[in-house]
Design an enzyme around this catalytic site. Structure first.
Site, PDB file in Angstrom:
ATOM      1  N   GLU A 184      -1.067  -8.742   4.876  1.00 42.36           N
ATOM      2  CA  GLU A 184      -0.871  -8.909   6.330  1.00 42.36           C
ATOM      3  C   GLU A 184      -2.192  -8.845   7.095  1.00 42.36           C
ATOM      4  O   GLU A 184      -2.234  -9.195   8.270  1.00 42.36           O
ATOM      5  CB  GLU A 184       0.120  -7.850   6.846  1.00 42.36           C
ATOM      6  CG  GLU A 184      -0.448  -6.456   7.089  1.00 42.36           C
ATOM      7  CD  GLU A 184      -0.638  -5.618   5.821  1.00 42.36           C
ATOM      8  OE1 GLU A 184      -0.564  -6.155   4.699  1.00 42.36           O
ATOM      9  OE2 GLU A 184      -0.888  -4.401   5.958  1.00 42.36           O
TER      10      GLU A 184
ATOM     11  N   CYS B 271       0.844  -1.205   0.000  1.00 42.44           N
ATOM     12  CA  CYS B 271       0.000   0.000   0.000  1.00 42.44           C
ATOM     13  C   CYS B 271       0.878   1.254   0.000  1.00 42.44           C
ATOM     14  O   CYS B 271       1.517   1.561  -0.998  1.00 42.44           O
ATOM     15  CB  CYS B 271      -0.971  -0.053   1.176  1.00 42.44           C
ATOM     16  SG  CYS B 271      -2.335   1.116   1.013  1.00 42.44           S
TER      17      CYS B 271
ATOM     18  N   HIS C 245      -3.522  -5.601   1.033  1.00 41.65           N
ATOM     19  CA  HIS C 245      -2.856  -5.821   2.319  1.00 41.65           C
ATOM     20  C   HIS C 245      -2.833  -7.300   2.714  1.00 41.65           C
ATOM     21  O   HIS C 245      -3.716  -7.745   3.453  1.00 41.65           O
ATOM     22  CB  HIS C 245      -3.619  -5.061   3.415  1.00 41.65           C
ATOM     23  CG  HIS C 245      -3.390  -3.583   3.393  1.00 41.65           C
ATOM     24  ND1 HIS C 245      -2.352  -2.983   4.045  1.00 41.65           N
ATOM     25  CD2 HIS C 245      -4.082  -2.591   2.809  1.00 41.65           C
ATOM     26  CE1 HIS C 245      -2.399  -1.666   3.861  1.00 41.65           C
ATOM     27  NE2 HIS C 245      -3.446  -1.397   3.111  1.00 41.65           N
TER      28      HIS C 245
END
Lengths: 220, 80
Positions: free
Chosen positions: A197, A86, A195
């Site tokens: 994660e 990002c 994302h």
């Protein structure tokens, strides 16, 4: 695998990235403050999501010039694996480590939702656990994710197999050729708007991000 | 002296904010606005007094930080 997460003022996914690395890779990453110019020896450098320097001037512009990034650029040249997520992707394009630029979303809206995409390359340290064109769902959360590059650059990215992830019938930001993430030429650097994660366990709503970290463990 | 820097999107780079401004102008009744491109304006107070050196320095600033030359053009104006 020794990993480090770079922390800028305004980063807000740094701890999520650290949790994901520790959970999947089994080792705790070091957190590196942006003002530090001495970076420990690392196998993986993560530039996390967030709003470094409040997105002043352009998203990623100020962070791209911070002391630690000079060292990250050197390490990237030497082949250290670098993952920009990002805002991290924006920083990587601002430094020129990755080509192109990330512009304001075509809708002008901040988009925060799960997005479907395909993993297009399986021969990289970031994606070796994916099947060819495996469809996955990973959340995005950004205002400036509209990938832009000139036609020659886009053609070169396609020809060299540098498009890592492509939105599949679900482009949230108007990016050219539905690009969600790209590699550098050697596939040692990956920048992506989604994302991974944030989807590393069922309690978080999905596990499609795990394979990126598992791929890194297998490669490093 | 002062340096005034205009940073604008290159031709061919879509400018959704400019489009939104254009549509709002239309909705306010301003007819005949054929295109709007949004950019940035920066004003720098610089110690350098030699215009040639000043322009070179500001150009370097634009290349390194003020503009992203992948998508933006810049224009420098020096004011005594």
């Amino acid at each position: 695998m020794k990993a480090g997460v770079i922390v800028f003022p305004g980063s807000n996914c740094d701890r999520d990235a650290a949790v994901a690395i520790e959970r999947v890779c089994g080792t705790k990453p070091v957190m590196v403050w942006h003002g530090d110019s001495d970076l420990p020896q690392l196998d993986l450098i993560v530039i996390p999501g967030g709003f470094s320097y409040g997105d002043y001037l352009r998203a990623g512009a100020m962070a791209g010039k911070s002391p630690v990034m000079r060292e990250v650029i050197e390490r990237a040249k030497q082949g250290t694996r670098v993952l920009g997520i990002c805002n991290g992707f924006q920083v990587l394009t601002e430094t020129g480590i990755l080509p192109g630029a990330l512009m304001r979303n075509a809708s002008l809206k901040f988009v925060c939702r799960d997005v479907r995409m395909r993993a297009e390359q399986t021969d990289s340290p970031f994606t070796n656990k994916f099947g060819q064109n495996e469809e996955i769902s990973i959340p995005v959360a950004h205002h400036d994710g509209n990938y832009f590059a000139d036609e020659d650059t886009l053609d070169a990215l396609e020809d060299n197999g540098q498009v890592a992830f492509r939105y599949h019938n679900d482009n949230p930001n108007g990016s050219q050729r539905d690009i969600a993430g790209i590699f550098n030429r050697r596939k040692t650097v990956l920048g992506m708007m989604p994302h991974p994660e944030r989807v590393i366990g069922d309690e978080l709503g999905g596990t499609d991000g795990v394979k990126i970290f598992e791929s890194l463990v297998a490669a490093l | 002296m002062k340096a005034r820097v205009h940073v604008t999107l290159k031709n061919g780079v879509l400018d959704p904010q400019g489009k939104a401004i254009q549509h709002t102008l239309e909705s306010l009744g301003f007819d005949g606005v054929e295109d709007v491109r949004q950019g940035k304006f920066l004003e720098l107070e610089i110690a350098e007094t030699d215009p040639v050196a000043a322009e070179a320095a500001v150009k370097d600033m634009c290349e390194k930080l003020l503009a992203n030359t992948v998508i933006e053009n810049y224009d420098i104006e020096l004011v005594e």
